[in-house]
Design an enzyme around this catalytic site. Sequence first.
Site, PDB file in Angstrom:
ATOM      1  N   LYS A  33       1.050  -1.142  -0.182  1.00 21.61           N
ATOM      2  CA  LYS A  33       0.135   0.171   0.220  1.00 21.61           C
ATOM      3  C   LYS A  33       1.058   0.830  -0.406  1.00 21.61           C
ATOM      4  O   LYS A  33       2.089   1.570   0.364  1.00 21.61           O
ATOM      5  CB  LYS A  33      -0.726  -0.208   1.515  1.00 21.61           C
ATOM      6  CG  LYS A  33      -0.098  -0.004   2.520  1.00 21.61           C
ATOM      7  CD  LYS A  33      -1.505  -0.115   3.804  1.00 21.61           C
ATOM      8  CE  LYS A  33      -0.525  -0.447   5.289  1.00 21.61           C
ATOM      9  NZ  LYS A  33      -1.261  -0.997   6.461  1.00 21.61           N
TER      10      LYS A  33
ATOM     11  N   ARG B 101     -10.646  -0.513  14.431  1.00 21.93           N
ATOM     12  CA  ARG B 101     -10.703   0.134  13.097  1.00 21.93           C
ATOM     13  C   ARG B 101     -11.523  -0.719  12.325  1.00 21.93           C
ATOM     14  O   ARG B 101     -12.325   0.025  11.165  1.00 21.93           O
ATOM     15  CB  ARG B 101      -9.324   0.488  12.490  1.00 21.93           C
ATOM     16  CG  ARG B 101      -9.360   1.349  11.669  1.00 21.93           C
ATOM     17  CD  ARG B 101      -7.569   1.430  10.593  1.00 21.93           C
ATOM     18  NE  ARG B 101      -7.385   0.222  10.431  1.00 21.93           N
ATOM     19  CZ  ARG B 101      -5.541   0.261   9.735  1.00 21.93           C
ATOM     20  NH1 ARG B 101      -5.294   1.188   9.874  1.00 21.93           N
ATOM     21  NH2 ARG B 101      -5.222  -0.890   9.425  1.00 21.93           N
TER      22      ARG B 101
ATOM     23  N   TYR C 108      14.302  31.017   7.488  1.00 22.49           N
ATOM     24  CA  TYR C 108      13.459  31.914   7.827  1.00 22.49           C
ATOM     25  C   TYR C 108      13.305  32.045   9.619  1.00 22.49           C
ATOM     26  O   TYR C 108      13.480  31.181   9.994  1.00 22.49           O
ATOM     27  CB  TYR C 108      12.382  31.177   7.485  1.00 22.49           C
ATOM     28  CG  TYR C 108      11.358  31.202   5.653  1.00 22.49           C
ATOM     29  CD1 TYR C 108      11.333  31.834   5.067  1.00 22.49           C
ATOM     30  CD2 TYR C 108      11.521  30.065   5.035  1.00 22.49           C
ATOM     31  CE1 TYR C 108      10.472  32.350   3.744  1.00 22.49           C
ATOM     32  CE2 TYR C 108      11.734  29.399   3.890  1.00 22.49           C
ATOM     33  CZ  TYR C 108      10.989  30.942   3.012  1.00 22.49           C
ATOM     34  OH  TYR C 108      10.976  31.308   2.057  1.00 22.49           O
TER      35      TYR C 108
ATOM     36  N   MET D 263      10.563  24.682   1.816  1.00 23.06           N
ATOM     37  CA  MET D 263      10.286  23.881   0.524  1.00 23.06           C
ATOM     38  C   MET D 263      11.303  23.129   0.027  1.00 23.06           C
ATOM     39  O   MET D 263      10.812  22.069  -0.770  1.00 23.06           O
ATOM     40  CB  MET D 263       9.176  24.857   0.021  1.00 23.06           C
ATOM     41  CG  MET D 263       7.931  23.972  -0.842  1.00 23.06           C
ATOM     42  SD  MET D 263       6.857  24.044  -1.842  1.00 23.06           S
ATOM     43  CE  MET D 263       5.964  25.521  -0.659  1.00 23.06           C
TER      44      MET D 263
END
Length: 364
Positions: free
Chosen positions: A5, A103, A224, A272
């Site tokens: 997955k 779940r 930053y 980023m």
Amino acid sequence: MAVVKSDAYGHGLIPVASELERIGVDGFAVADPQEGKTLREHEIQLPILVLGPCLKEEWEEVIEARLCPVISTFQEAQELAVLAQQRKQLVHVHLAIDTGMGREGLSGEAFFREWEKIRKLSWIRVAGLFSHFASSDSDPEATRHQWETFLMYRKKLGLPLGHIANSAAIGSNPAYGQDWARVGLALYGLSPFPSLQSRLRPVLSWKARISLFRWMPPGSPISYGGSYVVTCGERIATVTVGYGDGYPRALSNRAYVLVKGKRCPIRGRITMDELLIDISHIRSVRRGEVVTLLGKSQGEAILASDLAEMAGTIPYEILTGISLRIPRVYRNFSSLTCEFLPPMNSGASLSGCVLERVSKERGG
Ligand SMILES: *Cc1c(COP(=O)(O)O)cnc(C)c1O
């Protein structure tokens, strides 16, 4: 059963699944029908379990791609049976039972009520019993209790196949993987708890490059917010990776990377597309120098679990968070080693990406 997955835990669904099929796993487990369909489109023939739960509009895909969904309720089974009958295609399902994870699946009276109705449906065959451990990495007592509950239900139902174990469970007691185990993290060479790690070898390494370095004098604020200020002067390098690539921003001022086998601390906030490191203690660094974020560099190594600990998360989140912007490169594939080494020009192509995004924003 190989759990693939979330793009095979970030390693790349198709290359990993193809190799696993070749070396002989019994089947695959995916999170949703879309992942199962992608496997079928790439000629994967083995059984595919959908851990689910599936939405009503996804049953069509389940039948089309010959997937085996995990279901909890009669309602799901009935929705599926209607379509299966129209298609005249028998659908195998695995039935979830809640032994303590909370779940999926039901337990007790409610479970048996659903089971009695589900087993009477034509076109649906319950081929296995599913449950999931909640604390197999941390609580052996609770895990054993879940296991005993699971065995009790299995005996009552007389199903041919049952599976409850994940990596941590088979790592702590192989008997939990009796018929089938659903192995994810350990398959990729990472242990859910430290004592098992020495028996595993991580499949993935993640690298970036130094695109720039400068001498920064005492008092220079870095990145930053100026959360780091250079004290005695440091050689600061810019590395071609940031939180937009999935390198957690929470690692700002906390983690380190490896350059030529040496630890280099991250300075200031991770941005980023770039992060900054101190390379003052490393001789003869060149522009384009390889930086190891995960994996081995000479004698040193960083595991996804190390990064996870520094970021206050788990290795699963680190691996599945690596952005698709990072090209996957496969090496020594027969031993399933894949290395995330960007091509030689990645500095250029990465900034190409960034420039494109900036120009689009400006243009719009
Ligand atoms: C993800 C998952 C697994 C695999 O867990 P690992 O800890 O990665 O081995 C097994 N079963 C289910 C239901 C899962 O969701």
